[in-house]
Scaffold this motif. Sequence first.
Motif, PDB file in Angstrom:
ATOM      1  N   LEU A 111       0.838  -1.202   0.000  1.00  0.00           N
ATOM      2  CA  LEU A 111       0.000   0.000   0.000  1.00  0.00           C
ATOM      3  C   LEU A 111       0.874   1.254   0.000  1.00  0.00           C
ATOM      4  N   SER A 112       0.245   2.394  -0.242  1.00  0.00           N
ATOM      5  CA  SER A 112       0.957   3.672  -0.189  1.00  0.00           C
ATOM      6  C   SER A 112       1.305   4.004   1.265  1.00  0.00           C
ATOM      7  N   LYS A 113       2.209   4.958   1.446  1.00  0.00           N
ATOM      8  CA  LYS A 113       2.646   5.287   2.811  1.00  0.00           C
ATOM      9  C   LYS A 113       1.500   5.803   3.679  1.00  0.00           C
ATOM     10  N   PRO A 114       0.594   6.678   3.184  1.00  0.00           N
ATOM     11  CA  PRO A 114      -0.541   7.093   4.031  1.00  0.00           C
ATOM     12  C   PRO A 114      -1.418   5.917   4.456  1.00  0.00           C
ATOM     13  N   ASP A 115      -1.610   4.944   3.551  1.00  0.00           N
ATOM     14  CA  ASP A 115      -2.423   3.776   3.904  1.00  0.00           C
ATOM     15  C   ASP A 115      -1.694   2.858   4.881  1.00  0.00           C
ATOM     16  N   ARG A 116      -0.372   2.786   4.775  1.00  0.00           N
ATOM     17  CA  ARG A 116       0.402   1.995   5.741  1.00  0.00           C
ATOM     18  C   ARG A 116       0.317   2.614   7.129  1.00  0.00           C
ATOM     19  N   LYS A 117       0.408   3.939   7.185  1.00  0.00           N
ATOM     20  CA  LYS A 117       0.290   4.631   8.470  1.00  0.00           C
ATOM     21  C   LYS A 117      -1.101   4.439   9.058  1.00  0.00           C
ATOM     22  N   PHE A 118      -2.126   4.510   8.204  1.00  0.00           N
ATOM     23  CA  PHE A 118      -3.501   4.325   8.692  1.00  0.00           C
ATOM     24  C   PHE A 118      -3.704   2.917   9.228  1.00  0.00           C
ATOM     25  N   THR A 119      -3.186   1.895   8.522  1.00  0.00           N
ATOM     26  CA  THR A 119      -3.318   0.511   8.982  1.00  0.00           C
ATOM     27  C   THR A 119      -2.686   0.336  10.351  1.00  0.00           C
ATOM     28  N   ALA A 120      -1.506   0.919  10.536  1.00  0.00           N
ATOM     29  CA  ALA A 120      -0.834   0.819  11.832  1.00  0.00           C
ATOM     30  C   ALA A 120      -1.603   1.580  12.907  1.00  0.00           C
ATOM     31  N   ASN A 121      -2.094   2.770  12.571  1.00  0.00           N
ATOM     32  CA  ASN A 121      -2.800   3.597  13.550  1.00  0.00           C
ATOM     33  C   ASN A 121      -4.082   2.927  14.047  1.00  0.00           C
TER      34      ASN A 121
END
Length: 422
Positions: free
Chosen positions: A26-36
């Motif tokens: 996934l893109s970096k914003p989506d990776r951050k959202f998944t982790a968050n």
Amino acid sequence: MTHFTSNTYQMKRKIINFTNKISKHLSKPDRKFTANITYGMLASGSCLLTDICDQLHEPSKKINVVDRLSRHLEKGTPLPAVSSYLQQLKKWIPEEPVIHIDDSDVVKPDGYKFESLGIVRDGSQSSSTKNVYKKGYHVTEACALTYNNHPVSIFSKIHSSHEKNYKSANTITFQAMEQGAALFGKATFAMDRGYDDNKMFLKLDELNQDYVIRLKSNRKLFYHNKWTPATELCNRRKGKVKTNVFYKGKDHDAYLSHVKVQITASKKDIYLVLIYGITEHPMMLATNKKIKSKDDVIKVARIYFSRWKIEEYFRCKKQVFQFENFRVRKLKAINALNFYITLCMAFLAMISLESETNALKVSIIKTADPIKEKVHFCYYRLAKGISGILSYAKEGVRLWFRTKRPRDSSLLYGQLCLNLVI
């Protein structure tokens, strides 16, 4: 000193490593959202976005963080993340996978703005003599058992008959079967009486899958060149194989028998396994698995009785993560939220597979402070222990995705310095 910050750090790192494997495409914003969102659910024990926001400890205003999480959920479930999750999950499943399929419900009795809200049978308030119907959604789930016999979801979908172009609940069930067949090649599907339907038998035969399905009392079977009620076959026989099974939280002595029959869906030979001594009326299981010895009969019975784990899986989702308490309204966003709850449940399954001497797992169990030393289903105590460890965190996972910049900014932008000589 009772609490150590190292436990909190290790737990965060464990969650980040897990979510990075799921969101690697996934893109970096989506990776951050998944982790968050995964971290927020595990820390708060809730799927409410406001509760998740409280655990992220971000400097932005709360309403802005909630809006950001909502926008990501409205995109729906990312298919690359689903694919990565399924590939990760295959590592935890034994060579002969057992898949349980069951339906549940999500009740929203006071909801008015939820998309395609239908009418469902409330399983928590209904009984064998009385059915209670409320507004809500249907949930179709398929769970595979891991090496330590804990369920992990391979298919989960929230649906409603009020959706546009909605076909039937059977269509969703067939999708779950197809996903299990595509993922493992060959598996054993275990289902309760609600799936005693000729369409189910034909679909599983088409996919070349094994099955263990409990039959209804009105089922007729082809035996000795004539159609015979399954209950009549129960009365003719008695259990000769004795074994111990776990049913509804207790150990029982069961007496088993089997007979070769044919079912109305096809002319293929299957076995009727009869279980005496547990319920008022004998249990009748239909299976196409080969039975050559009494060990095979016992194995079929235990496959069916292991289905209580999917019922406990539903209960765990609703109690640990407040599954029925979501506020997102669009069905697409609700299914996306359901996927991230599934990730949290998978994280609990991954921790359960760790060695009992693993330092982090020992800390989780100690923080949970359980009453019983050993249990058959450990997700509750793991979730409580993880939430307790993360409650000491003063920062979320935002800093784990900090942009790395060179120390000298002039090297980054290639600034030109001019020396003026006067």
